[in-house]
Design an enzyme around this catalytic site. Structure first.
Site: not given
Length: 515
Positions: A31, A200-202, A263, A352
């Site tokens: 990709g 998961d880049h967080y 995240h 949130k």
């Protein structure tokens, strides 16, 4: 084999062994013509190369369907690598990076195309002095092609002997519990859990990684880290821009799938898990899974949904030509989760997230309970705020006597702002940290299969409700572009015990100047 070192730089009491790739390694970015590779993956690889963290004689191959020359690939691959001061060292490293990078075009579902890729890999490996050949496959791809690519890589490009294979899979990992299980189950047919790194880049962000140290290396923190001291916790994600032409993709997933289910839930699990017995990947992930299993599925009355409308000269969500007409996809959501275990029972966790809001911010806000009434009345609550991005910081809002001849308490803060305290330290990009973990074979900051499964269990019922699979579609509340969110938000968080201080409190201007 190399020993994983603990955060202090010493060998932890429970030693863990990882296969660290130091030589004879090729990284294949599938990709490579897409935005993710251009904006995140390839700049992160350059950052690691520039700092000397990639294996010796590393080679990088981009693979995608787009027909490109090598020069066109290099131009695209380096378009987001910045050198504003024309630093000669960066320019030199960039030329070296281009020299070790190449590009091959091919289909994602055609075995012959992957045979062609494998020939290029074998040509590089034929020049190795040692027999060992290591391959890392980074799938910077939409989930619709995960399985054919994973299958073709295993059948046509897998090093069966004298080497290590690893595959990195980007989110989203499905759309609900059923699709996630199907996707991950099919992926397991070809790649083992040990070979698979669900990114998961967080989990690579500095302040998220810092949570383990803040919690478990400080007695002062641990003593108040439970339902006896904490009233409520909010984890907030804000973006100041809308979908801006990406509405077609976003409308398929919505803000809960895009941000909250992955995240913010990852942040929550690290924030609330029990102390692991070691820093090994499995010990950490075991504790994360335990706490996630204590969270029941979200109830409808614990959810607030919103969708931005035009304001301040900015278009509304439905004004985006890529968004389906009359879409009720939420661009804002607040979800309250409960953890049914002895430490956290009764404490609301309000997650949130929203687009087209008033600022860019990701933070954790832990509000403590009121002090015992008596000598103090209507005094502000203590709050511990962990700013994940931008401008990483940790600050504790507490009460102190105002200077002067009167005894009066005012809210102030103890402040650890990273750009001031660690002025000479470069905070790594999340993708840099996570790709380095893959090279080291460390799964600590990656999502395990059972962790993914229980995360979907928490959110799937509410997602099916929002998708209209269980009764009428809920209509999101409108909120103006550039606002804090729906006007109903304040009442929503107040019902869970959040108290805004009567005293006007501002994050000091002197700090903001540093930020």
């Amino acid at each position: 084999m190399t020993r994983q070192r603990s955060l202090s730089g010493t060998i932890p009491s429970m030693e863990t062994l990882h296969e660290e790739l130091k030589d004879n390694t090729i990284i294949i970015v599938l990709g490579a013509s897409g935005d993710l590779a251009k904006k995140k993956t390839l700049p992160a690889l350059f950052g690691l190369y520039r700092q000397g963290f990639l294996p010796r004689d590393i080679k990088i191959i981009g693979y995608a369907r787009t027909q490109m020359t090598r020069d066109e690939f290099h131009q695209r691959a380096t378009s987001y690598i910045k050198n504003p001061d024309n630093d000669s060292e960066i320019a030199s490293k960039l030329e070296e990076f281009k020299a070790l990078s190449s590009y091959i075009s091919g289909s994602y579902d055609d075995g012959a195309s992957f045979d062609n890729l494998n020939k290029a890999l074998e040509d590089i490996e034929s020049r190795y002095q040692a027999k060992e050949c290591n391959r890392i496959f980074y799938l910077a791809l939409p989930p619709s092609v995960f399985l054919p690519v994973a299958k073709n890589l295993k059948e046509h490009c897998y090093v069966a002997r004298n080497g290590i294979n690893r595959i990195i899979v980007e989110k989203p990992f499905g759309k609900d519990l059923g699709s996630s299980r199907e996707l991950m189950g099919n992926l397991k047919q070809y790649w083992t859990e040990e070979e698979t790194f669900r990114i998961d880049h967080y989990l690579g962000k500095e302040m998220v990684k810092n949570l383990l140290v803040l919690r478990f290396a400080n007695i002062a923190m641990g003593a108040a880290w439970d339902k006896n001291s904490i009233s409520n916790i909010q984890i907030t994600f804000k973006e100041p821009f809308g979908t801006e032409g990406r509405g077609g993709y976003f409308d398929e997933f919505g803000i809960i799938r895009d941000v909250i289910q992955n995240h913010l839930l990852q942040v929550l699990s690290i924030l609330t898990m029990e102390r692991p017995v070691s820093f090994s990947a499995e010990d950490i992930r075991d504790e994360k899974v335990k706490v996630l299993r204590s969270i029941p599925s979200i109830e409808r009355h614990d959810v607030l949904l919103g969708q931005y409308v035009s304001a301040n000269g900015k278009p509304g969500y439905l004004d985006d030509s890529t968004v389906p007409p009359n879409s009720v996809c939420p661009t804002y959501a607040a979800c309250t989760l409960w953890i049914n275990n002895p430490r956290w029972e009764g404490v609301p966790f309000i997650l949130k997230a929203g687009k087209a809001l008033n600022e860019a911010k990701v933070e954790i806000r832990i509000q403590f309970k009121d002090v015992t009434q008596g000598i103090f009345k209507d005094i502000a609550r203590n709050e511990l705020v962990i700013r994940i991005q931008p401008s990483e910081a940790v600050y504790l809002k507490l009460n102190a006597k105002t200077p002067g001849l009167y005894t009066r308490a005012i809210p102030t803060e103890m402040d650890l702002t990273y750009k001031r305290r660690f002025a000479e330290t470069k905070i790594p990009e999340a993708y840099e940290a996570l790709i380095l973990d893959v090279l080291r074979g460390d799964h600590s900051n990656f999502v395990r299969h059972d962790e993914l499964d229980v995360a979907w269990k928490i959110f799937t019922p509410i997602l099916h409700w929002i998708d209209g699979k269980e009764g009428p579609l809920p209509r999101p509340l409108p909120y103006p572009y550039g606002s804090r969110g729906p006007k109903e938000l304040e009442n929503f968080i107040n019902k869970y015990g959040y108290k805004r201080s009567n005293e006007a409190y501002f994050w000091p201007v002197t700090n903001m100047a540093v930020l």
